[in-house]
Design an enzyme around this catalytic site. Structure first.
Site, mmCIF file in Angstrom:
data_model
loop_
_atom_site.group_PDB
_atom_site.id
_atom_site.type_symbol
_atom_site.label_atom_id
_atom_site.label_comp_id
_atom_site.label_asym_id
_atom_site.label_seq_id
_atom_site.Cartn_x
_atom_site.Cartn_y
_atom_site.Cartn_z
ATOM 1 N N HIS A 51 -6.298 41.371 -3.735
ATOM 2 C CA HIS A 51 -5.156 40.719 -2.938
ATOM 3 C C HIS A 51 -4.430 41.945 -2.036
ATOM 4 C CE1 HIS A 51 -4.773 37.976 -6.335
ATOM 5 N NE2 HIS A 51 -5.234 38.986 -7.042
ATOM 6 N N TYR A 52 -3.536 41.211 -1.078
ATOM 7 C CA TYR A 52 -2.455 42.069 -0.367
ATOM 8 C C TYR A 52 -1.105 41.590 -0.842
ATOM 9 C CZ TYR A 52 -2.676 38.725 3.551
ATOM 10 O OH TYR A 52 -2.689 37.610 4.288
ATOM 11 N N THR A 53 -0.144 42.576 -0.491
ATOM 12 C CA THR A 53 1.177 42.205 -1.227
ATOM 13 C C THR A 53 2.094 41.664 -0.094
ATOM 14 O OG1 THR A 53 2.087 44.396 -0.594
ATOM 15 C CG2 THR A 53 0.998 44.365 -2.853
ATOM 16 N N GLU A 115 -3.595 44.433 -6.435
ATOM 17 C CA GLU A 115 -2.913 44.173 -5.499
ATOM 18 C C GLU A 115 -2.865 45.322 -4.343
ATOM 19 O OE1 GLU A 115 -0.979 41.637 -4.279
ATOM 20 O OE2 GLU A 115 -0.908 40.364 -5.617
ATOM 21 N N HIS A 162 -8.422 37.101 -2.929
ATOM 22 C CA HIS A 162 -7.630 35.970 -3.641
ATOM 23 C C HIS A 162 -7.919 34.703 -2.721
ATOM 24 C CE1 HIS A 162 -3.359 34.788 -4.722
ATOM 25 N NE2 HIS A 162 -4.110 34.090 -5.299
ATOM 26 N N ASP A 172 -5.251 36.265 1.631
ATOM 27 C CA ASP A 172 -5.688 37.936 1.185
ATOM 28 C C ASP A 172 -6.937 38.082 0.603
ATOM 29 O OD1 ASP A 172 -4.128 36.479 -0.626
ATOM 30 O OD2 ASP A 172 -3.694 38.126 -1.902
#
Length: 290
Positions: A51-53, A115, A162, A172
């Protein structure tokens, strides 16, 4: 005097009742012998999801560790590039949400989540602009993915984003995440470029319809409509596939190159796994045959 006597008597009776009241029995612990270990087992972690945050490090850490109703097993900082272990791998982190891949649903219970600190995207008058990932951060992600995959024996094709498990709802880690670097590191499979180039002219001559794309995407693992119409949900899935394997153009258009990539991805031997620069760990006996 009489009143004091009554109070004193009541206190004595109360203390006497407390002293004589039976205590709640405590259940005896079980007798557990750990001498034997079954060969018929594997890790509960079947997927590794990236994922990215969309937040900076400080805000990401706060959201993932406090009452934000979201968490992940790891958080990879951008500067300096450090991996933070914030949920035990044996416990379920709340990172996947409503999700599916192939026959698996709601992947929180069977996955490890990473993440990556990254601001995500901004929508501008000229279109959506995604933020790049620092190379040192990607190097750290690759080391972390390799460590997790090695310990849990996660299949390379189950290291996904994700967006893959929630296309349209999530984007993401986005088109600027360098999946090809993970492929070059021997962590994930990648479509054979020679086969893709050979099949592309065919699909330029005979473009497949929406039903063909939906069938190929579903076979690959995506949750996609199967009604044969090019609706927004189908475009979202096509765009998600393009983000990973053809990030130069993720418009969702059903073009010949995407068709060739999908065809190769579903062909036995079409997805190649580069040789890892590190020796493979010994395979444990007794994994599930189902």
């Amino acid at each position: 005097m009489k009143k004091n006597l009554l109070i004193s008597t009541a206190s004595v009776l109360l203390m006497s009742a407390c002293a004589s009241a039976p205590r709640t029995p405590t259940a005896p612990p079980p007798t557990i012998d750990k001498t034997y270990t079954s060969l018929n087992q594997d890790s509960r972690a079947q997927f590794l999801i990236l994922h990215y945050t969309v937040l900076n490090f400080e805000k990401s850490l706060k959201v993932l560790t406090t009452g934000g109703q979201v968490s992940s097993h790891y958080l990879v900082r951008d500067e300096p590039p450090i991996s933070y272990y914030i949920v035990d791998e044996n416990r379920r982190a709340w990172h996947a949400g409503n999700s599916s891949w192939g026959n698996s649903q709601n992947l929180n219970a069977g996955s490890i989540g990473i993440e990556i600190v990254n601001p995500g995207f901004v929508d501008t008058p000229s279109g959506r602009v995604y933020a790049p990932f620092p190379q040192k951060q990607i190097d750290e992600v690759i080391k972390l993915v390799r460590d997790i995959q090695t310990r849990h024996q996660i299949k390379p094709e189950r290291i996904i984003g994700h967006a893959d498990i929630a296309p349209g709802r999530k984007q993401d880690p986005g088109p600027l995440f360098p999946w090809k670097q993970l492929a070059d590191a021997g962590l994930i499979p990648w479509p054979d470029s020679a086969q893709v180039a050979a099949r592309r002219p065919l699909y330029e001559t005979l473009p497949p319809d929406a039903a063909w794309f939906q069938d190929k995407l579903a076979r690959f693992g995506y949750s996609v409509p199967r009604h044969g119409e090019l609706d927004q949900a189908t475009k979202d899935v096509v765009s998600t596939f393009q983000m990973k394997y053809r990030p130069s153009d993720y418009s969702g258009v059903l073009d010949a190159e995407t068709a060739a990539l999908l065809d190769v991805a579903n062909t036995p031997g079409g997805m190649l796994l580069a040789k890892s620069p590190f020796p493979a760990p010994p395979v444990k006996a007794g994994g599930s045959k189902f």
